[in-house]
Design a protein around this motif. Sequence first.
Motif, PDB file in Angstrom:
ATOM      1  N   HIS A  80       0.820  -1.211   0.000  1.00 22.95           N
ATOM      2  CA  HIS A  80       0.000   0.000   0.000  1.00 22.95           C
ATOM      3  C   HIS A  80       0.859   1.269   0.000  1.00 22.95           C
ATOM      4  CE1 HIS A  80      -3.330   2.662   0.781  1.00 22.95           C
ATOM      5  NE2 HIS A  80      -2.682   3.141   1.832  1.00 22.95           N
ATOM      6  N   ASN A  81       2.026   1.227   0.640  1.00 25.90           N
ATOM      7  CA  ASN A  81       2.897   2.415   0.693  1.00 25.90           C
ATOM      8  C   ASN A  81       3.385   2.827  -0.691  1.00 25.90           C
ATOM      9  OD1 ASN A  81       2.666   2.576   3.463  1.00 25.90           O
ATOM     10  ND2 ASN A  81       4.446   1.288   3.828  1.00 25.90           N
ATOM     11  N   ASP A  82       3.643   1.854  -1.558  1.00 28.07           N
ATOM     12  CA  ASP A  82       4.087   2.183  -2.921  1.00 28.07           C
ATOM     13  C   ASP A  82       2.985   2.917  -3.678  1.00 28.07           C
ATOM     14  OD1 ASP A  82       6.727   0.862  -2.921  1.00 28.07           O
ATOM     15  OD2 ASP A  82       5.523  -0.950  -2.646  1.00 28.07           O
ATOM     16  N   LYS A  83       1.762   2.386  -3.616  1.00 35.86           N
ATOM     17  CA  LYS A  83       0.637   3.052  -4.278  1.00 35.86           C
ATOM     18  C   LYS A  83       0.372   4.420  -3.670  1.00 35.86           C
ATOM     19  CE  LYS A  83      -2.167  -0.472  -6.408  1.00 35.86           C
ATOM     20  NZ  LYS A  83      -3.507  -1.011  -6.571  1.00 35.86           N
ATOM     21  N   ALA A  84       0.487   4.532  -2.348  1.00 31.91           N
ATOM     22  CA  ALA A  84       0.230   5.806  -1.673  1.00 31.91           C
ATOM     23  C   ALA A  84       1.203   6.881  -2.148  1.00 31.91           C
ATOM     24  CB  ALA A  84       0.316   5.632  -0.158  1.00 31.91           C
ATOM     25  N   LYS A  85       2.465   6.521  -2.338  1.00 25.39           N
ATOM     26  CA  LYS A  85       3.458   7.495  -2.816  1.00 25.39           C
ATOM     27  C   LYS A  85       3.149   7.943  -4.240  1.00 25.39           C
ATOM     28  CE  LYS A  85       7.266   6.113   0.178  1.00 25.39           C
ATOM     29  NZ  LYS A  85       6.437   5.681   1.256  1.00 25.39           N
ATOM     30  N   LEU A  86       2.766   7.006  -5.107  1.00 26.66           N
ATOM     31  CA  LEU A  86       2.414   7.366  -6.481  1.00 26.66           C
ATOM     32  C   LEU A  86       1.167   8.237  -6.521  1.00 26.66           C
ATOM     33  CD1 LEU A  86       3.049   3.947  -8.260  1.00 26.66           C
ATOM     34  CD2 LEU A  86       4.411   6.035  -8.470  1.00 26.66           C
ATOM     35  N   LEU A  87       0.170   7.912  -5.710  1.00 26.27           N
ATOM     36  CA  LEU A  87      -1.060   8.699  -5.681  1.00 26.27           C
ATOM     37  C   LEU A  87      -0.816  10.097  -5.118  1.00 26.27           C
ATOM     38  CD1 LEU A  87      -3.568   5.933  -4.556  1.00 26.27           C
ATOM     39  CD2 LEU A  87      -3.284   6.899  -6.840  1.00 26.27           C
ATOM     40  N   ALA A  88       0.055  10.213  -4.112  1.00 25.25           N
ATOM     41  CA  ALA A  88       0.387  11.528  -3.562  1.00 25.25           C
ATOM     42  C   ALA A  88       1.111  12.387  -4.603  1.00 25.25           C
ATOM     43  CB  ALA A  88       1.251  11.372  -2.310  1.00 25.25           C
ATOM     44  N   LEU A  89       1.997  11.778  -5.389  1.00 27.03           N
ATOM     45  CA  LEU A  89       2.691  12.504  -6.452  1.00 27.03           C
ATOM     46  C   LEU A  89       1.702  12.987  -7.513  1.00 27.03           C
ATOM     47  CD1 LEU A  89       5.306  13.461  -7.820  1.00 27.03           C
ATOM     48  CD2 LEU A  89       5.511  11.168  -8.797  1.00 27.03           C
ATOM     49  N   ALA A  90       0.770  12.120  -7.896  1.00 26.18           N
ATOM     50  CA  ALA A  90      -0.233  12.496  -8.897  1.00 26.18           C
ATOM     51  C   ALA A  90      -1.115  13.642  -8.399  1.00 26.18           C
ATOM     52  CB  ALA A  90      -1.092  11.287  -9.258  1.00 26.18           C
ATOM     53  N   LYS A  91      -1.557  13.564  -7.161  1.00 23.32           N
ATOM     54  CA  LYS A  91      -2.416  14.608  -6.611  1.00 23.32           C
ATOM     55  C   LYS A  91      -1.671  15.934  -6.504  1.00 23.32           C
ATOM     56  CE  LYS A  91      -5.661  15.738  -3.016  1.00 23.32           C
ATOM     57  NZ  LYS A  91      -6.377  15.343  -1.842  1.00 23.32           N
ATOM     58  N   ALA A  92      -0.426  15.881  -6.048  1.00 24.17           N
ATOM     59  CA  ALA A  92       0.364  17.115  -5.929  1.00 24.17           C
ATOM     60  C   ALA A  92       0.567  17.760  -7.290  1.00 24.17           C
ATOM     61  CB  ALA A  92       1.705  16.810  -5.264  1.00 24.17           C
ATOM     62  N   TYR A  93       0.892  16.951  -8.292  1.00 22.18           N
ATOM     63  CA  TYR A  93       1.131  17.513  -9.619  1.00 22.18           C
ATOM     64  C   TYR A  93      -0.158  18.051 -10.230  1.00 22.18           C
ATOM     65  CZ  TYR A  93       2.861  18.180 -14.306  1.00 22.18           C
ATOM     66  OH  TYR A  93       3.210  18.757 -15.490  1.00 22.18           O
ATOM     67  N   ALA A  94      -1.268  17.383 -10.005  1.00 21.43           N
ATOM     68  CA  ALA A  94      -2.547  17.840 -10.555  1.00 21.43           C
ATOM     69  C   ALA A  94      -2.952  19.190  -9.968  1.00 21.43           C
ATOM     70  CB  ALA A  94      -3.636  16.805 -10.315  1.00 21.43           C
ATOM     71  N   ASN A  95      -2.506  19.489  -8.762  1.00 22.32           N
ATOM     72  CA  ASN A  95      -2.868  20.739  -8.101  1.00 22.32           C
ATOM     73  C   ASN A  95      -1.951  21.906  -8.459  1.00 22.32           C
ATOM     74  OD1 ASN A  95      -5.202  19.935  -6.675  1.00 22.32           O
ATOM     75  ND2 ASN A  95      -3.916  18.843  -5.226  1.00 22.32           N
ATOM     76  N   ILE A  96      -0.901  21.663  -9.222  1.00 19.78           N
ATOM     77  CA  ILE A  96      -0.024  22.747  -9.676  1.00 19.78           C
ATOM     78  C   ILE A  96      -0.691  23.410 -10.874  1.00 19.78           C
ATOM     79  CG2 ILE A  96       2.224  23.316 -10.665  1.00 19.78           C
ATOM     80  CD1 ILE A  96       3.365  20.941  -9.106  1.00 19.78           C
TER      81      ILE A  96
END
Length: 99
Positions: A80-96
């Motif tokens: 789950h930690n691997d997916k969580a890191k990828l999802l956090a990166l996607a969300k952060a980039y989408a908010n830029i």
Amino acid sequence: MSYFNRRGIFLQKLGPTIVDPDEVLVSMQFALKESSLGASGTPSEKLLDSTIYTASSYDGGQSFSIGTARDVDGDGDIDHNDKAKLLALAKAYANIVKP
């Protein structure tokens, strides 16, 4: 990627679209860069070990989902930690707003 750092992440935001104004896709490409000189002495670069993930959101980028993942945090297992890191990166980039 710089001359000194061979690892890189390329991010691309797709959406929203006219068909679905709440759909946002974030493409994440992880790769290693190899620099070399060609036969004529011209420098060339190519990407090695490239892996692409696509995270999708259907609520305007508030939450994302992703299919499969691999060990991105280097702890030796896919969890789950691997997916969580990828999802956090996607969300952060989408908010830029202006990358």
